[in-house]
Design a protein around this motif. Structure first.
Motif, PDB file in Angstrom:
ATOM      1  N   LYS A   4      42.101 -26.830  39.765  1.00 47.59           N
ATOM      2  CA  LYS A   4      43.071 -25.946  39.150  1.00 47.59           C
ATOM      3  C   LYS A   4      43.917 -25.393  40.285  1.00 47.59           C
ATOM      4  O   LYS A   4      43.402 -24.723  41.185  1.00 47.59           O
ATOM      5  CB  LYS A   4      42.372 -24.830  38.388  1.00 47.59           C
ATOM      6  CG  LYS A   4      43.375 -23.935  37.730  1.00 47.59           C
ATOM      7  CD  LYS A   4      42.704 -22.952  36.836  1.00 47.59           C
ATOM      8  CE  LYS A   4      43.738 -21.936  36.410  1.00 47.59           C
ATOM      9  NZ  LYS A   4      43.153 -20.836  35.722  1.00 47.59           N
ATOM     10  N   ILE A   6      46.506 -23.120  42.067  1.00 48.97           N
ATOM     11  CA  ILE A   6      47.144 -21.808  41.964  1.00 48.97           C
ATOM     12  C   ILE A   6      48.367 -21.746  42.871  1.00 48.97           C
ATOM     13  O   ILE A   6      49.424 -21.295  42.475  1.00 48.97           O
ATOM     14  CB  ILE A   6      46.164 -20.669  42.344  1.00 48.97           C
ATOM     15  CG1 ILE A   6      44.856 -20.792  41.559  1.00 48.97           C
ATOM     16  CG2 ILE A   6      46.800 -19.298  42.130  1.00 48.97           C
ATOM     17  CD1 ILE A   6      45.004 -20.732  40.056  1.00 48.97           C
TER      18      ILE A   6
ATOM     19  N   THR B  11      51.298 -22.779  25.526  1.00 46.48           N
ATOM     20  CA  THR B  11      50.266 -22.876  26.543  1.00 46.48           C
ATOM     21  C   THR B  11      49.556 -24.209  26.356  1.00 46.48           C
ATOM     22  O   THR B  11      49.141 -24.535  25.257  1.00 46.48           O
ATOM     23  CB  THR B  11      49.241 -21.751  26.347  1.00 46.48           C
ATOM     24  OG1 THR B  11      49.946 -20.543  26.451  1.00 46.48           O
ATOM     25  CG2 THR B  11      48.142 -21.814  27.369  1.00 46.48           C
ATOM     26  N   ILE B  19      45.456 -27.855  34.434  1.00 49.83           N
ATOM     27  CA  ILE B  19      46.332 -26.774  34.876  1.00 49.83           C
ATOM     28  C   ILE B  19      46.856 -26.104  33.619  1.00 49.83           C
ATOM     29  O   ILE B  19      47.517 -26.735  32.810  1.00 49.83           O
ATOM     30  CB  ILE B  19      47.519 -27.308  35.700  1.00 49.83           C
ATOM     31  CG1 ILE B  19      46.998 -27.967  36.972  1.00 49.83           C
ATOM     32  CG2 ILE B  19      48.480 -26.187  36.028  1.00 49.83           C
ATOM     33  CD1 ILE B  19      48.011 -28.883  37.602  1.00 49.83           C
ATOM     34  N   ILE B  21      49.286 -23.998  31.698  1.00 46.17           N
ATOM     35  CA  ILE B  21      50.666 -23.640  31.966  1.00 46.17           C
ATOM     36  C   ILE B  21      51.038 -22.378  31.206  1.00 46.17           C
ATOM     37  O   ILE B  21      50.858 -22.287  30.011  1.00 46.17           O
ATOM     38  CB  ILE B  21      51.605 -24.797  31.573  1.00 46.17           C
ATOM     39  CG1 ILE B  21      51.314 -25.971  32.494  1.00 46.17           C
ATOM     40  CG2 ILE B  21      53.055 -24.363  31.680  1.00 46.17           C
ATOM     41  CD1 ILE B  21      52.094 -27.184  32.155  1.00 46.17           C
ATOM     42  N   GLU B  52      48.339 -17.769  36.448  1.00 48.89           N
ATOM     43  CA  GLU B  52      47.586 -19.032  36.410  1.00 48.89           C
ATOM     44  C   GLU B  52      46.133 -18.782  36.814  1.00 48.89           C
ATOM     45  O   GLU B  52      45.205 -19.325  36.226  1.00 48.89           O
ATOM     46  CB  GLU B  52      48.198 -20.046  37.389  1.00 48.89           C
ATOM     47  CG  GLU B  52      49.636 -20.428  37.087  1.00 48.89           C
ATOM     48  CD  GLU B  52      49.749 -21.589  36.112  1.00 48.89           C
ATOM     49  OE1 GLU B  52      48.781 -22.339  35.989  1.00 48.89           O
ATOM     50  OE2 GLU B  52      50.798 -21.713  35.474  1.00 48.89           O
ATOM     51  N   ASN B  55      44.249 -17.279  33.937  1.00 56.05           N
ATOM     52  CA  ASN B  55      44.421 -17.964  32.655  1.00 56.05           C
ATOM     53  C   ASN B  55      45.264 -17.180  31.649  1.00 56.05           C
ATOM     54  O   ASN B  55      44.998 -17.201  30.450  1.00 56.05           O
ATOM     55  CB  ASN B  55      43.060 -18.264  32.007  1.00 56.05           C
ATOM     56  CG  ASN B  55      42.217 -19.150  32.876  1.00 56.05           C
ATOM     57  OD1 ASN B  55      42.755 -19.982  33.613  1.00 56.05           O
ATOM     58  ND2 ASN B  55      40.907 -18.987  32.824  1.00 56.05           N
TER      59      ASN B  55
END
Lengths: 127, 405
Positions: A4, A6, B11, B19, B21, B52, B55
């Motif tokens: 993930k 960032i 989303t 990822i 968004i 991000e 979340n």
């Protein structure tokens, strides 16, 4: 490998890994990058030019400036890899343009201290 | 550079990349592209990264930002230069208050501070003022400003204040960082992350100590910070006085990521963990490193009017046998002066300081002082790790018993 992302970026370096969270303001020297909390696993070690692998940041919100200061004085890690991301680490890395990714528990376990790796967030790769 | 999609996209998760968004508006997208200048581009870059990270599905408006990162001791040259540059163009969009600085602006010449420190600290003060920040220099904004309540969304960076806001003041905030709160101040927005929603804690800490004082609550907070996620339930505590409550918030903010507690004996489905004598002793042994202190500090968080009144009555005519630094916001000191509390504290030998706090103070130098007595867990952590002095932990009642005559 699922990352993930960032803060995006690509970097190469040696893993400096700890299983203890890091309080950037309270335990990292913002000019040298040396961990000065005697009770920390990485006490006395410098996080400069490493791929810093740690569970997550803790403590003071001003730690974001510590991360930015490390970058400004050339003592920042090349990149950071965490299990969980807190706002302090995320915002400090965002301002300092230090690549930051979150990995799963299993992937975290696989990352070995001292190993040379390449982190490429665009390719989703840790090599 | 930023994985944020144009207006109205839902989303979503990109296959194989996990990822999430954030949904961003056209306006926000333009800001991210730099259409509104470098300052807003930076601010939105920070908001998207923190969004991000937590979340968040989108950014939401906030009414009040409280910043940390005003003390030259903590943000250093890089921070001072960053703010100086920022102040040329940046302006706040919402009410913005700020944490303590390194010294009291009215009496700093009494202390051993370098010319450089004073100059750089004053530059930081000027930059914040120029940006439009109210020069409150306090870590307890919740005691010196009217609280909007009603679940109002705010962005508090100071950790004790964020925890207090979520747990006591009926406000909602992320446990913001100095930079995410600054980004909120400049945009009036913040990521809509878990703490802003009504999240149920997944852990209950069972308070097992009998008759806990504020020091015990500080250690409970420190313990909670270590074991809890975003939020935690605490059972076995029905009421908290102001001093214990602030001590709990301060301790919790120091050791972990947790940004909210609820006093509730019956949150269903939570994991349970006990905070007993053994756990307390572990934390005491971690933070207490001296049998006595060369000086006493009270305040971290800074003392509010209620605590100043309380201290004044607890003293009851006694005087401190050693230096005692008392930290409180300027607004509190002024009120206390009108009521007469400061006379009593000064008579007892207290040095009353505003604009600054125990936490990361440059006024305590390890070359002059070996150890400090305090009732603050938060203060203890930073005195030990940042100032490099030893700490003697004692509750206020014991400090008054041992160290006054």
């Amino acid at each position: 490998m699922t990352l993930k992302v960032i803060v995006r970026g690509r970097s190469q370096g040696k893993i400096l890994k700890t299983n203890m969270p890091i309080n950037f303001l309270g335990s990292v020297d913002k000019k040298t990058g040396v961990i000065n909390d005697s009770r920390h696993e990485l006490a006395g070690k410098s996080i400069k030019n490493s791929i810093l692998v740690f569970p997550h940041g803790v403590g003071s919100s001003v730690g974001a400036y510590t991360i930015y200061s490390l970058k400004s004085s050339g003592s920042a890690p090349y990149a950071m890899i965490c299990k969980k991301v807190d706002l302090t680490v995320a915002s400090g890395c965002a301002l300092g343009n230090i690549p930051l990714v979150i990995v799963t528990e299993q992937e975290y376990e696989k990352l070995q201290n001292g190993k040379q790796i390449t982190l490429d967030t665009d390719a989703d790769k840790i090599l | 550079m930023i994985k944020a999609k144009p207006t109205n996209c839902q989303t979503s998760i990109i296959p194989n990349r996990t990822i999430i968004i954030m949904e961003i508006t056209k306006e926000e997208e333009l800001a991210l592209k730099g259409e509104y200048g470098e300052t807003l581009e930076t601010a939105y870059r920070i908001l998207v990264a923190t969004g991000e990270a937590t979340n968040a599905e989108r950014l939401i408006p906030i009414k009040w930002a409280h910043l940390s990162g005003a003390n030259y001791n903590t943000i250093g040259d890089a921070g001072e230069e960053f703010l100086s540059k920022l102040s040329k163009t940046a302006r706040t969009r919402v009410m913005t208050t700020v944490n303590p600085i390194g010294f009291d602006l009215t009496n700093f010449s009494k202390y051993k501070l370098t010319e450089e420190f004073i100059k750089k600290q004053k530059s930081i003060v000027e930059s914040y003022k120029k940006i439009g920040v109210i020069p409150s220099f306090s870590c307890i904004p919740y005691e010196i400003f009217d609280l909007p309540g009603g679940g109002t969304q705010v962005s508090f960076a100071e950790s004790n204040a964020a925890i207090y806001a979520n747990s006591v003041a009926n406000l909602k905030t992320n446990k913001e960082s100095s930079l995410s709160a600054l980004a909120s101040a400049l945009t009036g927005k913040s990521p809509y992350s878990d703490l802003r929603k009504d999240e149920t804690p997944n852990l209950t800490i069972r308070m097992k100590l009998k008759k806990p004082d504020e020091l015990a609550f500080g250690m409970l907070g420190f313990f909670a910070g270590k074991v809890a996620d975003n939020s935690v339930a605490i059972s076995g505590v029905s009421k908290l006085d102001k001093r214990s409550c602030k001590s709990l918030c301060g301790g919790m903010g120091t050791s972990g990521m947790c940004g909210k507690f609820v006093l509730d004996d019956n949150v269903p489905g939570t994991e349970k963990v006990d905070f007993d004598k053994k756990e307390m002793q572990k934390i005491y042994d971690e933070l207490n490193t001296a049998d006595k202190g060369d000086l006493i500090t009270l305040g971290s968080p800074q003392l509010g009017l209620e605590e100043i009144a309380d201290l004044s009555s607890m003293l009851g005519g006694r005087s401190f046998k050693k230096r005692c630094m008392v930290f409180c916001p300027r607004a509190v000191q002024e009120q206390a002066r009108k009521i007469g509390y400061t006379n009593e504290l000064e008579r007892a030998g207290c040095e009353i300081l505003s604009d600054c706090c125990t936490c990361l103070t440059p006024l305590i130098d390890k070359n002059d002082i070996d150890s400090v007595t305090t009732n603050s867990i938060k203060g203890a952590y930073y005195l030990k790790n940042s100032n490099g002095v030893d700490v003697n932990l004692k509750p206020l009642a014991k400090i008054i018993q041992d160290d006054t005559q």
